[in-house]
Design a protein around this motif. Structure first.
Motif, PDB file in Angstrom:
ATOM      1  N   LEU B 179       0.836  -1.209   0.000  1.00  0.00           N
ATOM      2  CA  LEU B 179       0.000   0.000   0.000  1.00  0.00           C
ATOM      3  C   LEU B 179       0.863   1.249   0.000  1.00  0.00           C
ATOM      4  N   ILE B 180       1.869   1.239   0.864  1.00  0.00           N
ATOM      5  CA  ILE B 180       2.724   2.424   0.979  1.00  0.00           C
ATOM      6  C   ILE B 180       3.477   2.658  -0.329  1.00  0.00           C
ATOM      7  N   THR B 181       3.981   1.585  -0.915  1.00  0.00           N
ATOM      8  CA  THR B 181       4.690   1.727  -2.195  1.00  0.00           C
ATOM      9  C   THR B 181       3.765   2.335  -3.245  1.00  0.00           C
ATOM     10  N   VAL B 182       2.551   1.807  -3.310  1.00  0.00           N
ATOM     11  CA  VAL B 182       1.612   2.272  -4.345  1.00  0.00           C
ATOM     12  C   VAL B 182       1.244   3.742  -4.127  1.00  0.00           C
ATOM     13  N   PHE B 183       0.871   4.092  -2.906  1.00  0.00           N
ATOM     14  CA  PHE B 183       0.424   5.488  -2.760  1.00  0.00           C
ATOM     15  C   PHE B 183       1.578   6.477  -2.856  1.00  0.00           C
ATOM     16  N   THR B 184       2.762   6.050  -2.404  1.00  0.00           N
ATOM     17  CA  THR B 184       3.931   6.935  -2.500  1.00  0.00           C
ATOM     18  C   THR B 184       4.264   7.226  -3.963  1.00  0.00           C
ATOM     19  N   VAL B 185       4.319   6.165  -4.753  1.00  0.00           N
ATOM     20  CA  VAL B 185       4.725   6.350  -6.152  1.00  0.00           C
ATOM     21  C   VAL B 185       3.598   7.004  -6.954  1.00  0.00           C
ATOM     22  N   THR B 186       2.352   6.660  -6.616  1.00  0.00           N
ATOM     23  CA  THR B 186       1.231   7.227  -7.377  1.00  0.00           C
ATOM     24  C   THR B 186       1.177   8.741  -7.230  1.00  0.00           C
ATOM     25  N   ILE B 187       1.258   9.211  -5.998  1.00  0.00           N
ATOM     26  CA  ILE B 187       1.124  10.663  -5.787  1.00  0.00           C
ATOM     27  C   ILE B 187       2.246  11.412  -6.509  1.00  0.00           C
ATOM     28  N   VAL B 188       3.433  10.804  -6.528  1.00  0.00           N
ATOM     29  CA  VAL B 188       4.553  11.454  -7.210  1.00  0.00           C
ATOM     30  C   VAL B 188       4.349  11.381  -8.724  1.00  0.00           C
ATOM     31  N   THR B 189       3.916  10.214  -9.187  1.00  0.00           N
ATOM     32  CA  THR B 189       3.758  10.009 -10.634  1.00  0.00           C
ATOM     33  C   THR B 189       2.711  10.952 -11.225  1.00  0.00           C
ATOM     34  N   VAL B 190       1.610  11.133 -10.515  1.00  0.00           N
ATOM     35  CA  VAL B 190       0.569  11.991 -11.075  1.00  0.00           C
ATOM     36  C   VAL B 190       0.970  13.473 -11.082  1.00  0.00           C
ATOM     37  N   CYS B 191       2.037  13.768 -10.362  1.00  0.00           N
ATOM     38  CA  CYS B 191       2.514  15.159 -10.342  1.00  0.00           C
ATOM     39  C   CYS B 191       3.626  15.414 -11.345  1.00  0.00           C
ATOM     40  N   CYS B 192       4.070  14.375 -12.028  1.00  0.00           N
ATOM     41  CA  CYS B 192       5.204  14.526 -12.942  1.00  0.00           C
ATOM     42  C   CYS B 192       4.807  14.173 -14.366  1.00  0.00           C
ATOM     43  N   GLY B 193       5.464  14.819 -15.302  1.00  0.00           N
ATOM     44  CA  GLY B 193       5.171  14.556 -16.708  1.00  0.00           C
ATOM     45  C   GLY B 193       6.258  13.759 -17.405  1.00  0.00           C
ATOM     46  N   ARG B 194       7.335  13.472 -16.672  1.00  0.00           N
ATOM     47  CA  ARG B 194       8.389  12.638 -17.251  1.00  0.00           C
ATOM     48  C   ARG B 194       8.588  11.428 -16.348  1.00  0.00           C
ATOM     49  N   ALA B 195       9.145  10.364 -16.946  1.00  0.00           N
ATOM     50  CA  ALA B 195       9.269   9.123 -16.175  1.00  0.00           C
ATOM     51  C   ALA B 195      10.376   9.207 -15.130  1.00  0.00           C
ATOM     52  N   ALA B 196      11.365  10.073 -15.346  1.00  0.00           N
ATOM     53  CA  ALA B 196      12.522  10.098 -14.450  1.00  0.00           C
ATOM     54  C   ALA B 196      12.144  10.597 -13.050  1.00  0.00           C
ATOM     55  N   GLU B 197      11.282  11.607 -13.012  1.00  0.00           N
ATOM     56  CA  GLU B 197      10.984  12.237 -11.719  1.00  0.00           C
ATOM     57  C   GLU B 197      10.358  11.275 -10.707  1.00  0.00           C
ATOM     58  N   PRO B 198       9.351  10.495 -11.119  1.00  0.00           N
ATOM     59  CA  PRO B 198       8.764   9.599 -10.113  1.00  0.00           C
ATOM     60  C   PRO B 198       9.793   8.662  -9.489  1.00  0.00           C
ATOM     61  N   SER B 199      10.822   8.294 -10.259  1.00  0.00           N
ATOM     62  CA  SER B 199      11.798   7.345  -9.741  1.00  0.00           C
ATOM     63  C   SER B 199      12.537   7.911  -8.537  1.00  0.00           C
TER      64      SER B 199
END
Lengths: 302, 536
Positions: B179-199
């Motif tokens: 759960l923590i992995t999913v919500f952590t990465v999701t919130i970051v991913t939806v705020c970024c337009g490139r793949a590098a940033e969420p990583s």
């Protein structure tokens, strides 16, 4: 019918679309012409609901398209790239889209893949460019949507492949009420496939008309003056809007805006030895329209 | 317009099925790692179950009571847990790929053109994550937990309830990590337009989630004499899971704290995913390719990262490292014209770092944001109970089936729940007097050990702590004095005895008892005299 009303859009400081107005009748093949970065793809993406419409509105059969699944279920968009499908086999692609499009026609899919000899269990990454394009168009046609939108779908294909893809589409248009919207840089192709055409440049629609309608178009006229020296200004003094003027000895070629029925009598006032309209290809119309706006040769001259 | 004949639920389910097609490889990886991890994890549990009645000495050294071997959560092999953890972390790439339309141009064309609304697309993606991530993550540990529980039911030397708890523990911990992995990465991913940033931003956010709560608690306690709440920042499990640190749960070895943490985690997941959805629905194909789409979240993450790094160690090295990392992230995430913004970024960095001392000053001025008052209030409610806890931690290792002693480290703690004394100065002399008396009696251990025992000091500068007992979920507050005692013994047994301080005679009796017969008493735990209360 697709109605584009006063649509404008910016990407930062760049104006992608500037107050675009357009009507695309149902059942037609509509061509989007324009230079690179003119706004064709942006407009297409707005029509498909990929981009929101921040200014103006786009109505498809009377309804807005953005975030509207009912409307979008009648549209299939084929972008200019196929890399997103690289890891799919055709069978997977079929399953993928079948879940989204309730009217997915498996018979069409089977028939087309069979007739085009497309392997359905091989990843698209291993296909040639033409086969990839064929595959995506096959899926698009099998989805059985009312609107098929192809963004430079023919570019980069060899003539044989183009012909195959085109005949697939024409066949589908004849069988059902399919509206095709296609963008391309290939004028001959557009002439062959489309019955409506739109030219867009720097986000502005320059013209949008039936391809066979000569009103508001350009005319190419050849005039011969054996004993006179004629300049562009002489034509312009007659109220003719000259886009291009070239002279070789006594032969003068002009490209003028308007229709030949109005322009030819005006030229007669200059008492030419010969005056006749020369058929102009869409390619030439595109080039001249763009040159007037500083694109093409004029770009190099600058 | 002809209506799509599918209803909303069918559309979402169908879309989730289609989404699953995209994640076959990732799903396989999660299955693979999860199965490996669970098998290794349960190998030691099964080993305990099967071997528990074979070795008497083994029994003896593992606190067997009434012939029953009591298993605990840490009987789940940590190497196995590590694999499960890696399986959880593999979810980072899965989540980023699930939301690929947010940062990949052609995928954005493909997915946004599909006949789905934002909510349908988002929910279908969550369902797909459930199928491709949570199912393979949880099913192996659940299945092996059931098998282990059934197996233990046929083994009279193991308490099945313990094995069931280990199963629940493993599933819950892995689920929470997921759960923590999913919500952590999701919130970051939806705020970024490139793949590098969420990583890299999800790593920062993950670290912040991991340490920010104990870090704040630590800052409060560091700036305040009474507010130490007992949160172990680098607790037993925090190397591999941020959950324990996240909510201050030093241990989730009891069902209640496990359930509380699970509920907290689910609640946080729901809140963060809802927030993610609100951001997600505002996005379309136009924002693809932009490094940061929603700058507020980016700033919050950066601020948290700088705050955390500065508060862990406010010195030149950590400041330099965090500053370089901060500037690199700023420059990478800025497409162009970053030279003009460098000064502003440096200014912001200084502001973020300055939050740490400001926070500590405010904490100091407000008595730990009022926690001191709360603690004192709670302590005043407590009954007057004092006891002494003596731990003789016995270390040994196994070599050719022989247990080798590596010495014993004794530690004694005096606990006091005393509402009268809390506001009075600590009477160190009184404490010292009692402890020295006890230790003097214990000095006979010297003779047994054959080496000098080092007893009997009470450090007057040792701080008087109050702390929140995690087992009581923050309701119990202890005040304790601590005495460190060192002793070497050639051979001994583990024991852990608590005696009540208000009964000095009992303490004395205990010391004499140890001196008289230090080992015989502990051959069997049941032999401990009844008048010596045993600790838990």
């Amino acid at each position: 019918m697709i109605q584009v009303k006063n649509v404008s859009m910016n990407f930062g400081n760049f104006t992608a679309l500037d107050n675009v107005n357009l009507e695309i009748p149902s059942g037609c093949a509509f061509g989007f012409l324009g230079s690179n970065g003119a706004g064709k793809s942006t407009l297409m993406r707005q029509i498909c609901g990929i981009y929101d419409v921040p200014q103006g509105e786009i109505l498809i059969d009377g309804q807005g398209v953005y975030n509207n699944p009912a409307v979008k279920s009648e549209i299939f968009f084929v972008s200019d790239e196929t890399v997103q499908f690289a890891n799919f086999t055709l069978d997977q692609l079929k399953k993928y889209y079948k879940n989204y499009y309730a009217k997915f026609d498996e018979q069409v899919f089977n028939k087309l893949t069979l007739s085009l000899s497309l392997p359905t269990n091989k990843k698209l990454a291993k296909f040639s460019k033409g086969m990839k394009r064929q595959s995506v168009v096959v899926i698009g046609l099998a989805c059985n949507t009312k609107y098929l939108i192809l963004d430079e779908a023919f570019d980069g294909l060899d003539p044989a492949m183009r012909s195959i893809v085109k005949s697939m589409i024409i066949d589908a248009m004849q069988k059902r009420d399919l509206t095709l919207i296609v963008s391309s840089h290939n004028m001959a192709e557009m002439t062959e496939l489309c019955n409506y055409i739109m030219l867009i440049h720097k986000g502005k629609v320059l013209f949008s008309r039936n391809i066979h309608d000569s009103s508001e178009s350009l005319v190419k006229i050849q005039v011969i003056f054996k004993d006179k020296v004629i300049s562009q200004k002489d034509f312009e003094n007659l109220g003719i809007q000259v886009l291009s003027f070239s002279q070789s000895g006594s032969i003068v070629n002009i490209i003028a805006r308007g229709n030949s029925k109005e322009i030819l009598p005006k030229i007669q006032e200059l008492a030419p030895d010969l005056c006749e309209e020369i058929p102009m290809t869409l390619d030439e119309a595109f080039v001249y329209e763009m040159e007037v706006r500083g694109y093409g040769k004029k770009l190099l001259e600058q | 317009m002809e209506k799509n004949c599918l209803n909303n639920k069918d559309i979402i389910i169908n879309a989730a099925k289609s989404e699953n097609i995209l994640h076959k490889k990732q799903r396989f990886i999660v299955w693979f790692l999860s199965i490996i991890g669970t098998v290794i994890g349960y190998s030691s549990v099964f080993d305990d179950i099967i071997s528990s009645n074979l070795d008497q000495e083994y029994h003896y050294k593992n606190n067997i009571t009434n012939g029953i071997r009591h298993l605990e959560w840490d009987d789940f092999n940590m190497l196995g847990f590590f694999f499960c953890f890696v399986a959880c972390i593999s979810g980072v790439s899965l989540v980023v790929k699930t939301f690929a339309e947010l940062h990949h141009r052609t995928t954005s064309d493909m997915q946004y053109a599909l006949p789905l609304s934002h909510s349908q697309r988002f929910i279908s993606k969550l369902l797909s994550l459930g199928n491709c991530y949570f199912v393979p993550l949880i099913v192996p540990s659940a299945v092996l937990g059931i098998i282990a529980s059934i197996t233990s039911a046929f083994c009279p030397h193991v308490d099945t309830a313990d094995v069931i708890f280990i199963g629940i523990w493993a599933v819950a911990i892995i689920f929470m990590l997921g759960l923590i992995t999913v919500f952590t990465v999701t919130i970051v991913t939806v705020c970024c337009g490139r793949a590098a940033e969420p990583s890299y931003m999800s790593v920062i956010l993950g670290a912040c989630l991991c340490f920010i709560v104990p870090d704040i608690v630590w800052l409060i306690s560091a700036s305040n004499p009474y507010s130490y709440t007992g949160v172990d920042m680098f607790g037993k499990m925090s190397f591999c899971t941020y959950i324990l640190a996240l909510w201050g749960g030093e241990s989730m070895s009891d069902l209640l704290s496990l359930v509380v943490n699970l509920l907290l985690c689910i609640l946080t997941f729901a809140i963060v995913m809802y927030l993610s959805y609100r951001i997600y629905r505002k996005r379309d194909g136009r924002s693809v390719g932009k490094p940061i789409v929603f700058h507020a979240i980016f700033e919050i993450i950066l601020c948290l990262g700088v705050f955390l790094s500065a508060s862990i160690g406010l010195n030149y090295v950590t400041i330099a490292i965090s500053f370089v990392a901060y500037m690199i992230i700023r420059i990478v995430s800025e497409k162009e014209n970053f030279k003009k913004k460098i000064l502003a970024w440096v200014g912001l960095y200084i502001v973020y770092v300055a939050i740490v001392p400001i926070f500590m000053l405010v904490s100091n001025a407000t008595n730990g944001f009022g926690t001191d008052n709360k603690i004192i209030r709670e302590i005043k409610k407590a009954d007057k109970i004092e006891y002494m806890d003596i731990d003789l931690n016995h270390y040994y290792y196994v070599n050719n089936d022989n247990y080798k002693d590596t010495g014993t480290d004794a530690e004694s703690e005096l606990y006091r729940y005393n509402s009268d004394d809390i506001n009075n100065p600590i009477d160190y002399e009184q404490v010292k007097e009692f402890l020295v008396a006890l230790v003097e009696n214990s000095k006979q251990l010297d003779d047994i050990a054959g080496s000098g025992a080092n007893f009997g000091f009470v450090n007057e500068y040792y701080r008087s702590y109050s702390y929140t007992s995690n087992y009581e979920l923050g309701k119990k507050y202890d005040k304790f004095y601590k005495l460190d005692v060192g002793v070497d013994l050639p051979d001994d047994r583990n024991f852990d005895i608590s005696i009540y301080f208000d009964d000095a005679e009992k303490a004395k009796e205990f010391a004499e008892f140890i001196n008289a017969n230090p080992f015989d008493a502990y051959k069997e735990p049941n032999d401990i005299p009844e008048n010596l209360p045993r600790s838990n």
